[in-house]
Structures are given as C-alpha cells and as structure tokens.
Design a protein around this motif. Structure first.
Motif, PDB file in Angstrom:
ATOM      1  N   ALA A 189      -8.415  11.494   2.487  1.00 40.28           N
ATOM      2  CA  ALA A 189      -8.042  12.796   3.046  1.00 40.28           C
ATOM      3  C   ALA A 189      -7.417  12.646   4.424  1.00 40.28           C
ATOM      4  CB  ALA A 189      -9.274  13.701   3.109  1.00 40.28           C
ATOM      5  N   GLU A 190      -7.974  11.753   5.237  1.00 42.88           N
ATOM      6  CA  GLU A 190      -7.445  11.542   6.585  1.00 42.88           C
ATOM      7  C   GLU A 190      -6.024  10.988   6.536  1.00 42.88           C
ATOM      8  OE1 GLU A 190      -8.395   8.835  10.577  1.00 42.88           O
ATOM      9  OE2 GLU A 190      -9.964   9.152   9.087  1.00 42.88           O
ATOM     10  N   ARG A 191      -5.799  10.040   5.631  1.00 45.16           N
ATOM     11  CA  ARG A 191      -4.472   9.434   5.537  1.00 45.16           C
ATOM     12  C   ARG A 191      -3.443  10.403   4.957  1.00 45.16           C
ATOM     13  NH1 ARG A 191      -5.846   4.193   2.263  1.00 45.16           N
ATOM     14  NH2 ARG A 191      -7.560   5.502   1.550  1.00 45.16           N
ATOM     15  N   VAL A 192      -3.832  11.123   3.907  1.00 47.18           N
ATOM     16  CA  VAL A 192      -2.907  12.052   3.262  1.00 47.18           C
ATOM     17  C   VAL A 192      -2.526  13.186   4.196  1.00 47.18           C
ATOM     18  CG1 VAL A 192      -2.703  13.749   1.388  1.00 47.18           C
ATOM     19  CG2 VAL A 192      -3.594  11.467   0.916  1.00 47.18           C
TER      20      VAL A 192
ATOM     21  N   GLU B 280       0.877  -1.164   0.000  1.00 46.84           N
ATOM     22  CA  GLU B 280       0.000   0.000   0.000  1.00 46.84           C
ATOM     23  C   GLU B 280       0.918   1.218   0.000  1.00 46.84           C
ATOM     24  OE1 GLU B 280      -3.375   0.397   0.015  1.00 46.84           O
ATOM     25  OE2 GLU B 280      -3.755  -1.758  -0.150  1.00 46.84           O
ATOM     26  N   VAL B 281       0.936   1.952  -1.117  1.00 43.24           N
ATOM     27  CA  VAL B 281       1.888   3.054  -1.262  1.00 43.24           C
ATOM     28  C   VAL B 281       1.702   4.103  -0.167  1.00 43.24           C
ATOM     29  CG1 VAL B 281       2.541   5.000  -2.735  1.00 43.24           C
ATOM     30  CG2 VAL B 281       2.297   2.712  -3.708  1.00 43.24           C
ATOM     31  N   ILE B 282       0.464   4.372   0.212  1.00 46.42           N
ATOM     32  CA  ILE B 282       0.233   5.362   1.264  1.00 46.42           C
ATOM     33  C   ILE B 282       0.943   4.949   2.552  1.00 46.42           C
ATOM     34  CG2 ILE B 282      -1.957   4.285   1.928  1.00 46.42           C
ATOM     35  CD1 ILE B 282      -1.208   8.061   2.098  1.00 46.42           C
ATOM     36  N   GLU B 283       1.043   3.661   2.794  1.00 47.25           N
ATOM     37  CA  GLU B 283       1.724   3.194   3.998  1.00 47.25           C
ATOM     38  C   GLU B 283       3.238   3.345   3.877  1.00 47.25           C
ATOM     39  OE1 GLU B 283       0.297  -0.693   5.121  1.00 47.25           O
ATOM     40  OE2 GLU B 283      -1.798  -0.053   4.976  1.00 47.25           O
TER      41      GLU B 283
ATOM     42  N   LEU C  23      -0.649  14.029  -5.297  1.00 47.63           N
ATOM     43  CA  LEU C  23      -0.379  14.732  -4.042  1.00 47.63           C
ATOM     44  C   LEU C  23       0.114  16.157  -4.310  1.00 47.63           C
ATOM     45  CD1 LEU C  23       1.368  11.752  -2.254  1.00 47.63           C
ATOM     46  CD2 LEU C  23      -0.788  12.790  -1.534  1.00 47.63           C
ATOM     47  N   GLU C  24      -0.334  17.065  -3.489  1.00 46.88           N
ATOM     48  CA  GLU C  24       0.111  18.459  -3.619  1.00 46.88           C
ATOM     49  C   GLU C  24       1.478  18.635  -2.969  1.00 46.88           C
ATOM     50  OE1 GLU C  24      -2.225  22.563  -3.249  1.00 46.88           O
ATOM     51  OE2 GLU C  24      -1.794  21.686  -1.283  1.00 46.88           O
ATOM     52  N   VAL C  25       2.380  19.263  -3.718  1.00 44.95           N
ATOM     53  CA  VAL C  25       3.730  19.550  -3.216  1.00 44.95           C
ATOM     54  C   VAL C  25       3.991  21.048  -3.392  1.00 44.95           C
ATOM     55  CG1 VAL C  25       6.201  19.122  -3.493  1.00 44.95           C
ATOM     56  CG2 VAL C  25       4.566  17.237  -3.779  1.00 44.95           C
ATOM     57  N   ILE C  26       4.413  21.691  -2.343  1.00 47.63           N
ATOM     58  CA  ILE C  26       4.784  23.111  -2.394  1.00 47.63           C
ATOM     59  C   ILE C  26       6.148  23.266  -1.732  1.00 47.63           C
ATOM     60  CG2 ILE C  26       4.221  25.453  -1.617  1.00 47.63           C
ATOM     61  CD1 ILE C  26       1.283  24.725  -1.763  1.00 47.63           C
ATOM     62  N   ASP C  27       7.036  23.924  -2.444  1.00 43.77           N
ATOM     63  CA  ASP C  27       8.397  24.166  -1.919  1.00 43.77           C
ATOM     64  C   ASP C  27       9.077  22.874  -1.484  1.00 43.77           C
ATOM     65  OD1 ASP C  27       8.118  26.902  -2.368  1.00 43.77           O
ATOM     66  OD2 ASP C  27       7.322  27.267  -0.355  1.00 43.77           O
ATOM     67  N   GLY C  28       8.853  21.793  -2.291  1.00 47.16           N
ATOM     68  CA  GLY C  28       9.554  20.545  -2.034  1.00 47.16           C
ATOM     69  C   GLY C  28       9.003  19.691  -0.918  1.00 47.16           C
ATOM     70  N   HIS C  29       7.833  20.058  -0.390  1.00 42.96           N
ATOM     71  CA  HIS C  29       7.246  19.282   0.713  1.00 42.96           C
ATOM     72  C   HIS C  29       5.766  19.019   0.459  1.00 42.96           C
ATOM     73  CE1 HIS C  29      10.917  20.820   2.598  1.00 42.96           C
ATOM     74  NE2 HIS C  29      10.824  19.783   3.413  1.00 42.96           N
ATOM     75  N   LEU C  30       5.295  17.866   0.913  1.00 44.05           N
ATOM     76  CA  LEU C  30       3.885  17.528   0.794  1.00 44.05           C
ATOM     77  C   LEU C  30       3.065  18.425   1.716  1.00 44.05           C
ATOM     78  CD1 LEU C  30       5.509  14.953  -0.161  1.00 44.05           C
ATOM     79  CD2 LEU C  30       3.483  13.650   0.485  1.00 44.05           C
ATOM     80  N   THR C  31       1.908  18.859   1.211  1.00 48.72           N
ATOM     81  CA  THR C  31       1.054  19.737   2.004  1.00 48.72           C
ATOM     82  C   THR C  31       0.054  18.962   2.851  1.00 48.72           C
ATOM     83  OG1 THR C  31      -0.664  19.904   0.300  1.00 48.72           O
ATOM     84  CG2 THR C  31       1.181  21.494   0.190  1.00 48.72           C
ATOM     85  N   GLY C  32      -0.065  17.667   2.592  1.00 54.21           N
ATOM     86  CA  GLY C  32      -1.093  16.892   3.286  1.00 54.21           C
ATOM     87  C   GLY C  32      -2.424  16.920   2.572  1.00 54.21           C
ATOM     88  N   ARG C  33      -2.414  17.359   1.298  1.00 59.49           N
ATOM     89  CA  ARG C  33      -3.637  17.409   0.499  1.00 59.49           C
ATOM     90  C   ARG C  33      -3.387  16.787  -0.875  1.00 59.49           C
ATOM     91  NH1 ARG C  33      -3.242  22.669   2.648  1.00 59.49           N
ATOM     92  NH2 ARG C  33      -2.334  23.392   0.684  1.00 59.49           N
ATOM     93  N   THR C  34      -4.455  16.388  -1.526  1.00 58.80           N
ATOM     94  CA  THR C  34      -4.373  15.960  -2.920  1.00 58.80           C
ATOM     95  C   THR C  34      -4.847  17.104  -3.810  1.00 58.80           C
ATOM     96  OG1 THR C  34      -6.603  14.995  -2.855  1.00 58.80           O
ATOM     97  CG2 THR C  34      -4.746  13.525  -2.394  1.00 58.80           C
ATOM     98  N   VAL C  35      -4.510  17.026  -5.092  1.00 57.40           N
ATOM     99  CA  VAL C  35      -4.997  18.002  -6.069  1.00 57.40           C
ATOM    100  C   VAL C  35      -5.692  17.248  -7.197  1.00 57.40           C
ATOM    101  CG1 VAL C  35      -3.311  19.800  -5.568  1.00 57.40           C
ATOM    102  CG2 VAL C  35      -2.720  18.016  -7.200  1.00 57.40           C
ATOM    103  N   GLY C  36      -6.746  17.848  -7.723  1.00 54.09           N
ATOM    104  CA  GLY C  36      -7.484  17.197  -8.797  1.00 54.09           C
ATOM    105  C   GLY C  36      -8.537  16.243  -8.271  1.00 54.09           C
TER     106      GLY C  36
ATOM    107  N   GLN D 237      -1.122   4.450  12.091  1.00 55.43           N
ATOM    108  CA  GLN D 237      -2.400   5.168  11.995  1.00 55.43           C
ATOM    109  C   GLN D 237      -2.997   5.013  10.604  1.00 55.43           C
ATOM    110  OE1 GLN D 237      -1.960   9.348  12.695  1.00 55.43           O
ATOM    111  NE2 GLN D 237      -4.000   9.863  11.939  1.00 55.43           N
ATOM    112  N   VAL D 238      -2.161   5.170   9.584  1.00 56.76           N
ATOM    113  CA  VAL D 238      -2.619   5.084   8.200  1.00 56.76           C
ATOM    114  C   VAL D 238      -3.055   3.668   7.855  1.00 56.76           C
ATOM    115  CG1 VAL D 238      -1.754   5.126   5.829  1.00 56.76           C
ATOM    116  CG2 VAL D 238      -1.395   7.094   7.322  1.00 56.76           C
ATOM    117  N   ALA D 239      -2.313   2.669   8.296  1.00 53.65           N
ATOM    118  CA  ALA D 239      -2.643   1.280   7.972  1.00 53.65           C
ATOM    119  C   ALA D 239      -4.016   0.888   8.520  1.00 53.65           C
ATOM    120  CB  ALA D 239      -1.567   0.347   8.531  1.00 53.65           C
ATOM    121  N   GLU D 240      -4.336   1.366   9.698  1.00 52.22           N
ATOM    122  CA  GLU D 240      -5.640   1.055  10.295  1.00 52.22           C
ATOM    123  C   GLU D 240      -6.772   1.657   9.462  1.00 52.22           C
ATOM    124  OE1 GLU D 240      -8.212   1.823  14.395  1.00 52.22           O
ATOM    125  OE2 GLU D 240      -6.183   2.629  14.205  1.00 52.22           O
ATOM    126  N   VAL D 241      -6.597   2.898   9.025  1.00 45.58           N
ATOM    127  CA  VAL D 241      -7.624   3.556   8.217  1.00 45.58           C
ATOM    128  C   VAL D 241      -7.747   2.876   6.855  1.00 45.58           C
ATOM    129  CG1 VAL D 241      -8.333   5.726   7.132  1.00 45.58           C
ATOM    130  CG2 VAL D 241      -7.281   5.753   9.402  1.00 45.58           C
TER     131      VAL D 241
END
Length: 212
Positions: A53-56, A19-22, A122-135, A33-37
């Motif tokens: 959204a919760e996992r990201v 699971e890539v998110i994991e 995944l949204e990336v700003i200034d080289g870091h993930l924002t914790g959100r998706t786009v699109g 936390q992510v694996a449980e969700v």
C-alpha cells in the motif's frame, strides 16, 4: 516414473530480473523511496500488505501508459524459458504468482506460455492510477493458496510441486511445495529453502527428476 510436475515461481526478481513496482515508480518519480521499502519487505522486516500500500500510493496520478513502458523494460531471468520448456516436456504446468501487478504479468504470461498466473491489480480511473489496488492482496498466504489451488486443478499432488522465490513473502508457498527453491534469495529465504540457486533458473531443471 516421475509425475508431471507443477512449478510455481515468484515474478519480480525471480521470473524476471526486475521489480515491476520500481519500474512503475521510476515514471512516477518515486523509485528510490519505493526501492527502499521493497528491499525491507523482501527481507521480512515489513508486513507485505502494508508495504504494498505504501509503495502503490506513490504512483497516484501516473498515466496508465506507464504499464506498457514498464513491460518494455522487463528483463527475463536467465534460464526461465528453458525451465518452462522442461516442465512442459514432462507434461507439467508452470504458474507465476506475484506480489506485483497483472497489468505487467498478463502480457508476460502470454509471452512465456504460462499455465497459471495471479497478481495484484492496480486501480485506474480516467486513465490514471489512483494509488490503490483493487481486489485481494497477493501476499504470502495467497501465494501458498495459489500453489495448492493450481495443483488441485491440474491433478498434481503436492509431492510433485516446486516453488521458487527470492523474498520473505515466498516462504509460505515454498513450505507447501515438495521442494522450496531460493533464487538469488534474501538471507531469510536462503536459511529456509531446501535448495538455493543463483543467476540461472535452468539450474532448477534437475530437481524435476527428484519429485515423486
């Protein structure tokens, strides 16, 4: 004469064993936390978009170098290359549609020689993930829509399509396809799949000759 087939697979825990998110969450320190969700979402106990959204959100602040780290740890599922080769030998197409992420699926698609692929971004700003998706979120309805779209683009009737997945968000595309295959599937998927297989995607190859 057997028609050229379209086979559409889920990505995480189907095309690949992970699971890539994991894998991403491990770098962010939130894997448990992510694996449980994830598990609850795949069993159909949670709305997929909400669970995504919760996992990201747990990835916020993680450096984008995590994508290459995650891809380096991806393990292909046994039989995936053989299945793709068998479809291509019949003049068919293979697509992967994922509730995971383009940032890992893109290099995987190139490696496997996929014809189609689609995932969340995944949204990336200034080289870091924002914790959100786009699109648009690639949920169950989007997976079914992708199968229909790719079949039409390829001139392949739905009667010559197979969908393979393991989780509740794969059920809609499995319902659209001529044959819905559960692969190491959660109970809710096993109950509704036309065929269930385990451990080796090459076991789906004989199904290609059942299409009309």
């Amino acid at each position: 004469m057997t028609l050229s087939p379209l086979v559409v697979l889920d990505c995480d825990s189907t095309t690949i064993q992970d699971e890539v998110i994991e894998l991403l969450a491990e770098a962010a320190g939130s894997r448990d936390q992510v694996a449980e969700v994830t598990e609850r979402a795949m069993r159909g106990e949670l709305d997929f978009a909400e669970s995504l959204a919760e996992r990201v959100s747990t990835l916020q602040g993680t450096a984008e170098t995590v994508f290459a780290q995650a891809y380096g740890r991806v393990r292909l599922s046994p039989g995936i290359r053989e299945l793709i080769a068998a479809v291509h030998e019949r003049g068919g197409k293979v697509g992967v549609v994922s509730g995971g992420f383009h940032e890992v699926l893109d290099p995987l698609a190139e490696d496997l020689g996929l014809d189609f692929w689609r995932a969340n971004r995944l949204e990336v700003i200034d080289g870091h993930l924002t914790g959100r998706t786009v699109g648009p979120v690639i949920d169950a309805a989007a997976k079914a829509a992708a199968l229909r779209e790719w079949a039409e683009a390829s001139g392949i009737p739905l009667t010559a399509t197979i969908a393979i997945g393991d989780g509740a968000n794969d059920l809609e595309m499995m319902g659209v396809a001529a044959i819905g295959v559960g692969y190491n599937a959660k109970p809710v998927v096993q109950d509704r799949a036309d065929v269930s297989i385990t451990d080796d995607l090459a076991l789906a190859i004989p199904l290609l000759d059942r299409l009309a």
